[in-house]
Design a protein around this motif. Structure first.
Motif, PDB file in Angstrom:
ATOM      1  N   GLN A  44      -9.025   3.503   6.109  1.00 43.07           N
ATOM      2  CA  GLN A  44      -7.966   1.763   6.235  1.00 43.07           C
ATOM      3  C   GLN A  44      -8.747   1.005   4.929  1.00 43.07           C
ATOM      4  OE1 GLN A  44     -10.321   3.264   9.103  1.00 43.07           O
ATOM      5  NE2 GLN A  44      -8.776   4.980   9.299  1.00 43.07           N
ATOM      6  N   LEU A  45      -7.722   0.581   4.974  1.00 41.61           N
ATOM      7  CA  LEU A  45      -7.500  -0.821   4.094  1.00 41.61           C
ATOM      8  C   LEU A  45      -7.346  -1.818   4.884  1.00 41.61           C
ATOM      9  CD1 LEU A  45      -5.467   1.322   0.761  1.00 41.61           C
ATOM     10  CD2 LEU A  45      -8.215   0.503   1.245  1.00 41.61           C
ATOM     11  N   PRO A  46      -7.918  -2.769   4.392  1.00 40.88           N
ATOM     12  CA  PRO A  46      -7.332  -3.922   4.634  1.00 40.88           C
ATOM     13  C   PRO A  46      -6.279  -4.944   4.885  1.00 40.88           C
ATOM     14  CG  PRO A  46      -9.194  -4.365   3.337  1.00 40.88           C
ATOM     15  CD  PRO A  46      -9.219  -2.790   3.224  1.00 40.88           C
ATOM     16  N   TYR A  66      -2.789  -1.433  11.028  1.00 44.73           N
ATOM     17  CA  TYR A  66      -3.472  -0.408  10.374  1.00 44.73           C
ATOM     18  C   TYR A  66      -2.216   0.003   8.540  1.00 44.73           C
ATOM     19  CZ  TYR A  66      -6.366  -0.896  14.246  1.00 44.73           C
ATOM     20  OH  TYR A  66      -7.226  -1.734  15.155  1.00 44.73           O
ATOM     21  N   ALA A  67      -3.247   0.101   7.790  1.00 47.46           N
ATOM     22  CA  ALA A  67      -2.640   0.827   6.621  1.00 47.46           C
ATOM     23  C   ALA A  67      -4.124   2.030   6.566  1.00 47.46           C
ATOM     24  CB  ALA A  67      -2.484  -0.760   5.441  1.00 47.46           C
ATOM     25  N   VAL A  68      -3.209   2.932   6.500  1.00 41.06           N
ATOM     26  CA  VAL A  68      -4.405   4.373   6.650  1.00 41.06           C
ATOM     27  C   VAL A  68      -4.397   5.255   5.236  1.00 41.06           C
ATOM     28  CG1 VAL A  68      -4.873   6.096   8.151  1.00 41.06           C
ATOM     29  CG2 VAL A  68      -4.213   4.311   9.177  1.00 41.06           C
ATOM     30  N   LEU A  69      -4.860   5.449   4.656  1.00 33.93           N
ATOM     31  CA  LEU A  69      -5.164   6.516   3.834  1.00 33.93           C
ATOM     32  C   LEU A  69      -5.967   7.546   4.293  1.00 33.93           C
ATOM     33  CD1 LEU A  69      -5.936   4.883   0.127  1.00 33.93           C
ATOM     34  CD2 LEU A  69      -3.788   5.167   1.430  1.00 33.93           C
ATOM     35  N   GLU A  70      -5.283   9.054   4.162  1.00 36.03           N
ATOM     36  CA  GLU A  70      -5.720  10.697   3.932  1.00 36.03           C
ATOM     37  C   GLU A  70      -5.864  10.809   2.990  1.00 36.03           C
ATOM     38  OE1 GLU A  70      -3.423  13.173   6.962  1.00 36.03           O
ATOM     39  OE2 GLU A  70      -5.418  14.497   6.508  1.00 36.03           O
ATOM     40  N   VAL A  71      -6.883  11.516   2.575  1.00 37.46           N
ATOM     41  CA  VAL A  71      -7.386  11.811   1.086  1.00 37.46           C
ATOM     42  C   VAL A  71      -7.784  13.357   1.279  1.00 37.46           C
ATOM     43  CG1 VAL A  71      -9.176  11.048  -0.688  1.00 37.46           C
ATOM     44  CG2 VAL A  71      -8.645   9.628   1.024  1.00 37.46           C
ATOM     45  N   ASP A  72      -7.408  13.887   0.479  1.00 45.16           N
ATOM     46  CA  ASP A  72      -7.331  15.190   0.749  1.00 45.16           C
ATOM     47  C   ASP A  72      -8.511  15.788   0.402  1.00 45.16           C
ATOM     48  OD1 ASP A  72      -7.515  17.985   0.299  1.00 45.16           O
ATOM     49  OD2 ASP A  72      -4.993  17.822  -0.119  1.00 45.16           O
ATOM     50  N   PRO A  73      -9.470  16.198   0.673  1.00 47.53           N
ATOM     51  CA  PRO A  73     -10.855  16.452  -0.655  1.00 47.53           C
ATOM     52  C   PRO A  73     -10.636  17.746  -1.616  1.00 47.53           C
ATOM     53  CG  PRO A  73     -11.051  17.728   1.909  1.00 47.53           C
ATOM     54  CD  PRO A  73     -10.408  16.507   1.949  1.00 47.53           C
ATOM     55  N   ALA A  74      -9.592  18.399  -1.581  1.00 47.98           N
ATOM     56  CA  ALA A  74      -9.119  19.322  -2.163  1.00 47.98           C
ATOM     57  C   ALA A  74      -8.350  19.183  -3.907  1.00 47.98           C
ATOM     58  CB  ALA A  74      -8.245  20.318  -1.797  1.00 47.98           C
ATOM     59  N   ASN A  75      -7.558  17.705  -3.378  1.00 51.33           N
ATOM     60  CA  ASN A  75      -6.612  17.619  -4.210  1.00 51.33           C
ATOM     61  C   ASN A  75      -7.013  16.461  -4.646  1.00 51.33           C
ATOM     62  OD1 ASN A  75      -5.167  19.358  -4.561  1.00 51.33           O
ATOM     63  ND2 ASN A  75      -3.995  19.140  -2.228  1.00 51.33           N
ATOM     64  N   ASP A 115       2.528   7.415   7.901  1.00 58.05           N
ATOM     65  CA  ASP A 115       3.455   6.621   8.049  1.00 58.05           C
ATOM     66  C   ASP A 115       2.818   6.146  10.275  1.00 58.05           C
ATOM     67  OD1 ASP A 115       6.225   5.482   9.039  1.00 58.05           O
ATOM     68  OD2 ASP A 115       6.839   7.469   8.382  1.00 58.05           O
ATOM     69  N   THR A 116       2.479   4.987  10.062  1.00 61.63           N
ATOM     70  CA  THR A 116       1.865   4.844  11.051  1.00 61.63           C
ATOM     71  C   THR A 116       3.371   4.427  11.966  1.00 61.63           C
ATOM     72  OG1 THR A 116       1.175   2.204  10.895  1.00 61.63           O
ATOM     73  CG2 THR A 116      -0.428   4.448  10.895  1.00 61.63           C
ATOM     74  N   ALA A 117       4.037   3.832  11.340  1.00 58.24           N
ATOM     75  CA  ALA A 117       5.700   3.210  12.579  1.00 58.24           C
ATOM     76  C   ALA A 117       6.833   4.494  12.552  1.00 58.24           C
ATOM     77  CB  ALA A 117       6.197   2.571  10.996  1.00 58.24           C
ATOM     78  N   TYR A 130       0.695  -1.188  -0.215  1.00 59.39           N
ATOM     79  CA  TYR A 130       0.266   0.197   0.159  1.00 59.39           C
ATOM     80  C   TYR A 130       0.778   1.133   0.223  1.00 59.39           C
ATOM     81  CZ  TYR A 130      -4.042  -2.982   1.488  1.00 59.39           C
ATOM     82  OH  TYR A 130      -5.186  -3.841   1.467  1.00 59.39           O
ATOM     83  N   ARG A 131       1.926   1.654   0.720  1.00 57.83           N
ATOM     84  CA  ARG A 131       2.815   2.415   1.030  1.00 57.83           C
ATOM     85  C   ARG A 131       3.509   2.809  -0.360  1.00 57.83           C
ATOM     86  NH1 ARG A 131       8.172   3.271   1.433  1.00 57.83           N
ATOM     87  NH2 ARG A 131       8.367   0.534   1.680  1.00 57.83           N
ATOM     88  N   LYS A 132       4.001   1.597  -1.007  1.00 52.57           N
ATOM     89  CA  LYS A 132       4.300   2.140  -2.102  1.00 52.57           C
ATOM     90  C   LYS A 132       3.451   2.669  -3.363  1.00 52.57           C
ATOM     91  CE  LYS A 132       8.495  -1.017  -1.917  1.00 52.57           C
ATOM     92  NZ  LYS A 132       8.351  -2.837  -1.680  1.00 52.57           N
ATOM     93  N   ARG A 133       3.157   1.851  -3.447  1.00 52.77           N
ATOM     94  CA  ARG A 133       1.208   2.641  -4.540  1.00 52.77           C
ATOM     95  C   ARG A 133       0.976   3.754  -4.352  1.00 52.77           C
ATOM     96  NH1 ARG A 133      -0.236  -1.691  -7.877  1.00 52.77           N
ATOM     97  NH2 ARG A 133      -1.325  -0.786  -8.518  1.00 52.77           N
TER      98      ARG A 133
END
Ligand code: T4K
Length: 403
Positions: free
Chosen positions: A361-363, A299-308, A288-290, A274-277
């Motif tokens: 959060q992705l599986p 937990y694989a966590v994405l932050e989706v920026d609504p403006a971009n 970067d939860t580590a 996930y991190r690389k892609r």
């Protein structure tokens, strides 16, 4: 890379990318033969609960693993918090994040304490001493930090603040097993830390939890509160509960402890896919939860920026679910916006609200492979590259992009 057309997506009637649902959660299954052997022994002994041999062994092994004086296993992570608060005999107000699972805050209410919500740092998603300091009043009795995603919650800053203001510091370490801060394992910070061994956690006893402390007298009090009568724990405490872990839970926990390094390594390989892609996705940041420490990569966590980002977080969430990818939106809507707190809360928590609207959060876990993680990434990339057509089709189908 998927070769599908937009009209073939699960959202528009196509077959889902995954035949079976892929949840967020470890959902660890131990080796069948080992599990059978250990459960045969439980049945042979006919000793099922009340501090049996397996619970005592798990207490001992966890204390060694977490490099802490005492580990005391209990029914679940929520009960661990309730026991901790009673063992500390706290009264008054406790500073706590609203960006957490409801159990963190609800345990305070069960213990007759008043939560005071603190906003979090936008980079770590944790409270800090700088944010908590201005909330301290003469009614404050403690700070309850949460190591969100397993990332340590400002131990140096909060330790100093609590020492200066005479407050107890405790941590909800539900996400924190096998994670470190400056090389030291989570488990030994503050007066007491609490863990969750729920089935979705990287270390699972199906249900379960534990408290860890280096304070011998507090450990005695914890053992007393955990048990509703006087057979265990002679410490004088004001209230007790049935917080006992069963032998079946401990059996699962012991097997999970043996397999923890393997499960963490598995999670790490998925997390890195996930991190690389995600580095190539416009308007999406992989959190970067580590943070440069040892992590359980739960937990694989994405932050989706609504403006971009060309698609809203909630649109991505819904699209993924139609492909059987059961992404999550922890900790939406924020505990301050849920009963019984929402009616009374008058403050503002801008970072908490923003994270609740942006995170996905992705599986990760035993049911996920690096191949399935790659397919999930293919899907997200396809959604982003075909966002205009997807939005148009959604509008035609009568839905709007979620706000
Ligand atoms: N503090 C914090 C910071 C926490 O995150 C938590 C719990 C606690 C305290 C309290 O600890 P416990 O009292 O739970 O020990 C899940 C977990 O239930 C919860 O333990 C966890 N945090 C939270 C972050 O996640 P839900 O309600 O979002 O997920 P759930 O249980 O519905 O399961 C997630 C997915 O897994 C679903 O798609 C269904 C699937 N699933 C679940 C279970 C239990 C399965 O396929 N099999 C299963 O056995 O809370």
């Amino acid at each position: 890379m998927i070769t599908r057309r937009v009209e073939d997506l699960g959202a528009f009637g196509g077959a889902p990318a995954f035949a079976e649902p892929l949840p967020v959660g470890q959902l660890y299954v131990p080796d069948w033969d080992k599990a059978e052997a250990v459960f045969r022994e439980i049945f042979r002994r006919r000793y099922f609960t009340n501090h049996g041999p397996l619970v005592r062994e798990l207490d001992k092994r966890l204390a060694a693993y977490l490099e802490v004086g005492h580990a005391v296993c209990v029914t679940n992570g929520t009960v661990a918090l309730m026991v901790a608060l009673k063992a500390l005999d706290l009264r008054g107000e406790v500073i706590v994040p609203a960006f957490t699972f409801p159990a963190t805050v609800q345990s305070l209410t069960w213990a007759g304490l008043t939560p005071v919500f603190c906003d979090v740092d936008p980079a770590t998603h944790n409270i800090t001493a700088d944010l908590a300091g201005p909330l301290v009043t003469d009614r404050t009795t403690a700070i309850l930090g949460v190591h969100v995603w397993g990332r340590a919650c400002d131990p140096d800053g909060l330790e100093a603040l609590c020492a200066k203001r005479g407050l107890a510091l405790l941590y909800d370490a539900a996400h924190g097993i096998d994670c470190t801060y400056r090389g030291r394992r989570i488990g030994g910070f503050g007066k007491v830390e609490t863990f969750s061994f729920h089935a979705t956690k990287v270390f699972s006893a199906a249900e379960g939890g534990c408290l860890t402390t280096n304070d011998d007298a507090l450990a005695d009090r914890i053992r007393a509160v955990r048990n509703f009568h006087l057979t265990e724990g002679k410490a004088n405490v004001s209230l007790r509960i049935n917080g006992k872990m069963t032998e079946a839970q401990a059996a699962m926990g012991l097997l999970a402890l043996d397999d923890l390094p393997r499960n963490v390594a598995h999670n790490s390989s998925i997390w890195n896919v996930y991190r690389k892609r995600a580095a190539d996705w416009r308007g999406v940041r992989f959190v970067d939860t580590a943070g440069g420490e040892r992590s359980n990569f739960q937990y694989a966590v994405l932050e989706v920026d609504p403006a971009n980002c060309p698609l809203q977080r909630d649109t991505l969430y819904r699209l993924l679910r139609t492909e059987n990818v059961l992404a999550r939106r922890y900790f939406m809507p924020g505990v301050h916006r849920t009963p019984p707190y929402c009616d009374e809360f008058r403050g503002v928590l801008p970072v908490t609200d923003s994270l609740c609207a942006r995170l996905l959060q992705l599986p990760v876990g035993a049911a996920v492979t690096t191949d399935s993680a790659s397919t999930i990434c293919d899907l997200v990339q396809f959604y982003l590259e075909n966002s205009e057509e997807i939005i148009q089709r959604m509008r035609q189908a009568g839905g709007q992009q979620d706000s």
